[in-house]
Design a protein around this motif. Structure first.
Motif, PDB file in Angstrom:
ATOM      1  N   ASN A 109       0.923  -1.158  -0.010  1.00  0.00           N
ATOM      2  CA  ASN A 109      -0.125   0.001  -0.004  1.00  0.00           C
ATOM      3  C   ASN A 109       0.794   1.329  -0.148  1.00  0.00           C
ATOM      4  OD1 ASN A 109       1.140  -0.218   2.444  1.00  0.00           O
ATOM      5  ND2 ASN A 109      -0.870   0.050   3.610  1.00  0.00           N
ATOM      6  N   ILE A 110       2.170   1.163  -0.656  1.00  0.00           N
ATOM      7  CA  ILE A 110       2.955   2.495  -0.528  1.00  0.00           C
ATOM      8  C   ILE A 110       2.585   3.506  -1.449  1.00  0.00           C
ATOM      9  CG2 ILE A 110       4.555   1.570  -2.532  1.00  0.00           C
ATOM     10  CD1 ILE A 110       6.939   2.518  -1.094  1.00  0.00           C
ATOM     11  N   TYR A 111       2.835   4.561  -1.160  1.00  0.00           N
ATOM     12  CA  TYR A 111       2.595   6.076  -2.166  1.00  0.00           C
ATOM     13  C   TYR A 111       2.916   5.420  -3.591  1.00  0.00           C
ATOM     14  CZ  TYR A 111       3.269  10.769  -3.595  1.00  0.00           C
ATOM     15  OH  TYR A 111       2.973  11.830  -4.554  1.00  0.00           O
ATOM     16  N   GLY A 112       1.947   5.745  -4.172  1.00  0.00           N
ATOM     17  CA  GLY A 112       2.233   5.055  -5.530  1.00  0.00           C
ATOM     18  C   GLY A 112       3.554   5.787  -6.533  1.00  0.00           C
ATOM     19  N   PRO A 113       3.692   6.838  -6.499  1.00  0.00           N
ATOM     20  CA  PRO A 113       5.017   7.506  -7.151  1.00  0.00           C
ATOM     21  C   PRO A 113       6.257   6.981  -6.571  1.00  0.00           C
ATOM     22  CG  PRO A 113       3.466   9.352  -6.826  1.00  0.00           C
ATOM     23  CD  PRO A 113       2.838   7.950  -5.991  1.00  0.00           C
ATOM     24  N   ASN A 114       6.170   6.508  -5.342  1.00  0.00           N
ATOM     25  CA  ASN A 114       7.501   5.820  -4.762  1.00  0.00           C
ATOM     26  C   ASN A 114       7.783   4.574  -5.594  1.00  0.00           C
ATOM     27  OD1 ASN A 114       9.869   5.250  -3.217  1.00  0.00           O
ATOM     28  ND2 ASN A 114       8.682   5.318  -1.273  1.00  0.00           N
ATOM     29  N   GLN A 115       6.781   3.780  -5.528  1.00  0.00           N
ATOM     30  CA  GLN A 115       6.953   2.322  -6.264  1.00  0.00           C
ATOM     31  C   GLN A 115       7.403   2.799  -7.842  1.00  0.00           C
ATOM     32  OE1 GLN A 115       3.226  -0.028  -5.967  1.00  0.00           O
ATOM     33  NE2 GLN A 115       4.214  -1.656  -6.687  1.00  0.00           N
ATOM     34  N   GLU A 116       6.554   3.776  -8.453  1.00  0.00           N
ATOM     35  CA  GLU A 116       7.149   4.117  -9.843  1.00  0.00           C
ATOM     36  C   GLU A 116       8.477   4.131  -9.709  1.00  0.00           C
ATOM     37  OE1 GLU A 116       4.431   6.619 -11.785  1.00  0.00           O
ATOM     38  OE2 GLU A 116       2.385   5.731 -10.809  1.00  0.00           O
ATOM     39  N   HIS A 117       9.060   5.096  -9.063  1.00  0.00           N
ATOM     40  CA  HIS A 117      10.620   5.283  -9.021  1.00  0.00           C
ATOM     41  C   HIS A 117      11.379   4.147  -8.803  1.00  0.00           C
ATOM     42  CE1 HIS A 117      14.292   7.069  -7.173  1.00  0.00           C
ATOM     43  NE2 HIS A 117      14.306   7.532  -8.535  1.00  0.00           N
ATOM     44  N   LEU A 118      10.990   3.348  -7.860  1.00  0.00           N
ATOM     45  CA  LEU A 118      11.653   2.204  -7.467  1.00  0.00           C
ATOM     46  C   LEU A 118      11.683   1.180  -8.634  1.00  0.00           C
ATOM     47  CD1 LEU A 118      10.893   1.805  -3.676  1.00  0.00           C
ATOM     48  CD2 LEU A 118      13.193   2.344  -4.909  1.00  0.00           C
ATOM     49  N   GLN A 119      10.472   1.083  -9.408  1.00  0.00           N
ATOM     50  CA  GLN A 119      10.483   0.335 -10.641  1.00  0.00           C
ATOM     51  C   GLN A 119      11.276   0.845 -11.763  1.00  0.00           C
ATOM     52  OE1 GLN A 119       6.105   0.491 -11.320  1.00  0.00           O
ATOM     53  NE2 GLN A 119       5.779  -1.374 -10.302  1.00  0.00           N
ATOM     54  N   TYR A 120      11.419   2.106 -11.884  1.00  0.00           N
ATOM     55  CA  TYR A 120      12.263   2.876 -12.797  1.00  0.00           C
ATOM     56  C   TYR A 120      13.778   2.251 -12.439  1.00  0.00           C
ATOM     57  CZ  TYR A 120      14.870   6.242 -15.551  1.00  0.00           C
ATOM     58  OH  TYR A 120      15.833   6.873 -16.239  1.00  0.00           O
TER      59      TYR A 120
END
Length: 397
Positions: A109-120
């Motif tokens: 349930n992490i803040y979405g943009p943090n997950q997107e940055h880590l996926q990058y």
């Protein structure tokens, strides 16, 4: 200056200046890129690790350092860095602490943009990203390459409150750094650096000052707070290398709001609690989510860490499964006081919908089926907010 210069030069090098220091309620505002050194010795003696490195505007001014010190005090830490947004602060932590081949774990349930940055980072720098269920400590299974564990309390959107102590202890046993997105708690609901015993404290607290510290819905800023100087210096070095800086004007605006921050937090907390009690009586909702509710996921962990009963002014509801997405959207558009928008902590109440089951990777049996709607409570009278939701519910076709 004894020499007579031309009017233009005299304008830039004034011979007479008003006294520069006096006591005021609000501290003076400093705007600076270039900072003038008094002499060569002052130039040569400064160092980037100085507590107050007045050498260039990106390093800091009295205005930015003052706000950083205030945030450190609110968070219960010792050292704070400021960034242009909460996401910028998060990204600084990731880019500073992770390198090729490392592993990082994040809650589902992490803040979405943090997950997107880590996926990058995963795609471009071979950094492994593990996802754990915030309500199940056994789902956090780090390898020897794990360097960082992200935590959120309460979780983004669905507001689960994890067993922070258990996750922190498990990370510390494996020498893994812990970083908490503490925007929800804001340094007021609980102290992230003192969670009850000598071994229960996060290493880093990241805070979107955009929310409660700003309070006006008009300033973007983030912070990174620690208690460990070596860790702070690692972050500070990356902070400088990336040229991260904040506006003195923005800092001054947040400083003006800090004195009312606790009062606003308490008011929105009380309004949210009053609203949850009413929402629980509404037949349209399968579930009402707020850490203070006994049946909300992680309620007992919230009670343990927040004995004063404080919580952010966020409430989520899940419509019953027989309500379609179109009907939920219709409900939102019928609201008059709640405005459609992201963020929270400001004076105006906000609303947003989420298809939560499309956002999550882990098992989520603790969440009902249906479309989730998050209410972000502002400073309106609670009775008016209840009436607004009530009228919107009656207009769903």
């Amino acid at each position: 200056m004894s020499k007579k210069y031309s009017p233009q030069t005299q304008l830039l090098h004034a011979t007479r200046l008003a006294p520069q220091y006096l006591n005021t309620i609000q501290p003076p505002l400093y705007r600076a890129s270039t900072i003038i050194f008094s002499d060569i010795a002052a130039l040569e003696q400064r160092h980037w690790t100085d507590p107050y490195d007045y050498s260039y505007g990106t390093h800091g001014t009295p205005t930015t350092y003052t706000l950083a010190d205030q945030i450190a005090q609110i968070e219960g830490g010792k050292y704070t860095l400021l960034a242009p947004s909460g996401l910028s602060a998060i990204n600084l932590v990731n880019s500073c602490l992770l390198k090729q081949g490392d592993e990082v774990w994040i809650p589902d349930n992490i803040y979405g943009p943090n997950q997107e940055h880590l996926q990058y980072l995963s795609e471009h720098y071979n950094i492994h990203v593990g996802i754990y269920n915030p309500m199940a400590i056994d789902s956090f299974q780090p390898s020897a390459q794990c360097k960082l564990l992200w935590l959120e309390a309460a979780g983004s959107v669905s507001l689960e409150f994890p067993d922070l102590l258990a996750f922190i202890h498990k990370a510390k046993q494996a020498n893994i750094l812990t970083a908490l997105d503490n925007t929800w708690g804001a340094g007021l609901a609980f102290n992230p650096f003192d969670l009850g015993d000598a071994h229960s404290a996060v290493d880093i607290s990241v805070h979107a000052l955009t929310k409660y510290p700003s309070g006006g819905g008009d300033i973007l800023m983030g912070s990174i707070t620690t208690t460990h100087r070596p860790l702070h210096l690692r972050l500070l070095k990356m902070h400088a290398l990336q040229g991260i800086a904040v506006s003195g004007d923005d800092c001054a605006q947040i400083q003006r709001s800090l004195s009312s921050m606790r009062i606003r937090y308490q008011q929105q907390c009380q309004s949210a609690l009053q609203l949850t009690n009413w929402l629980k009586t509404q037949t349209a909702f399968a579930q009402v989510l707020h850490p203070a509710l006994p049946d909300s996921p992680g309620h007992q962990h919230w009670q343990q860490l927040c004995p004063t009963g404080l919580a952010a002014g966020l409430v989520s509801v899940i419509f019953k499964a027989d309500y379609s997405l179109a009907q939920v959207k219709q409900f939102i558009e019928q609201l008059q006081l709640f405005k459609i928008g992201f963020s929270w902590g400001g004076p105006i109440s906000l609303v947003m919908y989420y298809q939560i089951h499309k956002m999550r990777a882990c098992e989520h049996a603790h969440l009902s089926d249906g479309i989730l709607v998050r209410f972000c409570i502002g400073l309106e009278q609670t009775e008016d907010l209840i009436a607004d939701i009530e009228q919107a519910l009656t207009r769903i076709v």
